[in-house]
Scaffold this motif. Sequence first.
Motif, short mmCIF file in Angstrom:
data_model
loop_
_atom_site.label_atom_id
_atom_site.label_comp_id
_atom_site.label_asym_id
_atom_site.label_seq_id
_atom_site.Cartn_x
_atom_site.Cartn_y
_atom_site.Cartn_z
N SER A 1 -9.85 2.19 -19.54
CA SER A 1 -8.97 1.11 -19.09
C SER A 1 -9.67 0.13 -18.15
O SER A 1 -9.13 -0.92 -17.85
N SER A 2 -10.83 0.48 -17.66
CA SER A 2 -11.57 -0.30 -16.66
C SER A 2 -10.77 -0.47 -15.37
O SER A 2 -10.91 -1.45 -14.65
N THR A 3 -9.91 0.50 -15.10
CA THR A 3 -9.17 0.51 -13.84
C THR A 3 -9.31 1.86 -13.16
O THR A 3 -9.50 2.88 -13.81
N VAL A 4 -9.23 1.82 -11.86
CA VAL A 4 -9.19 3.02 -11.03
C VAL A 4 -7.98 2.88 -10.13
O VAL A 4 -7.71 1.80 -9.60
N GLY B 1 -11.99 -1.34 -3.52
CA GLY B 1 -11.72 -2.39 -4.51
C GLY B 1 -12.90 -3.32 -4.70
O GLY B 1 -13.26 -3.67 -5.83
N LEU B 2 -13.53 -3.72 -3.61
CA LEU B 2 -14.70 -4.61 -3.70
C LEU B 2 -15.86 -3.92 -4.41
O LEU B 2 -16.53 -4.51 -5.25
N ARG B 3 -16.10 -2.66 -4.08
CA ARG B 3 -17.21 -1.93 -4.69
C ARG B 3 -16.96 -1.70 -6.19
O ARG B 3 -17.85 -1.86 -7.01
N CYS C 1 -18.73 -3.00 -10.04
CA CYS C 1 -19.06 -2.08 -11.14
C CYS C 1 -18.24 -2.35 -12.39
O CYS C 1 -18.30 -1.57 -13.35
N GLY C 2 -17.46 -3.44 -12.38
CA GLY C 2 -16.69 -3.80 -13.56
C GLY C 2 -15.33 -3.14 -13.67
O GLY C 2 -14.74 -3.12 -14.75
N TYR C 3 -14.82 -2.63 -12.56
CA TYR C 3 -13.50 -1.99 -12.56
C TYR C 3 -12.53 -2.77 -11.67
O TYR C 3 -12.94 -3.40 -10.71
#
Length: 158
Positions: free
Chosen positions: A61-64, A84-86, A90-92
Motif C-alpha cells: 500500500s506504500s503506507t505505514v 512521517g518525514l523519514r 523512503c517512499g511511504y
Amino acid sequence: MASIRLRDLAAALGLDISTVSRALRDDPRVLPATRDLVRSEADRMGYRPNATARALALGRSSTVWFLIPGMQNPVEREPAWHAGLRLLECGYDLLVVQHYNREDVYRRLLDHLATGAADGALVIPCAGSDGVREGELAQVGLPLVFLDRHVEGVSIPV
C-alpha cells in the motif's frame, strides 16, 4: 460525479486497457506519442488511479500506520512528525490512526491492519492490550514497532 475508470479512458482513446495502463506507468513498450496522448486524455477526463487496485497489483500500500491513543500528548505527536518525514524519504506515507485508548477500537484497528491496510505500523499499544492480536500480526510478518510501552508476551521491538 462518477470516477473515470481505466476502461473508460481506454474506450475514449480507442486503445486496449493494457496499453493505457502501461502508458500511465511509463512502460518503455509504449511509444512516447501514445504515452503523451494517454496522459493528456487522462488529465482532460479527470482520471485518477484507483489506489486500492494499485495496492493489490503491487502487493503493498506504500503506507505505514502510526497507531496511537490520541494526538493531545507530545509524546505521541512528536514521533509521528519525525517518522512521517523519514518514511516520506523512503517512499511511504504515514497515516496517523487513533484508538483513544479504547480496547474495542484498538482491536478493530489491528484487525483492519491484518487485511493489508498498511505495509507496517508504529504502535503505542492500548493500555489494556493482552497482546494476542499484536502477536498474530507479527506471526504473519507485518512489520510492527511498539513505542512507549511493551505488550507482555509479544516479541515486537520497542
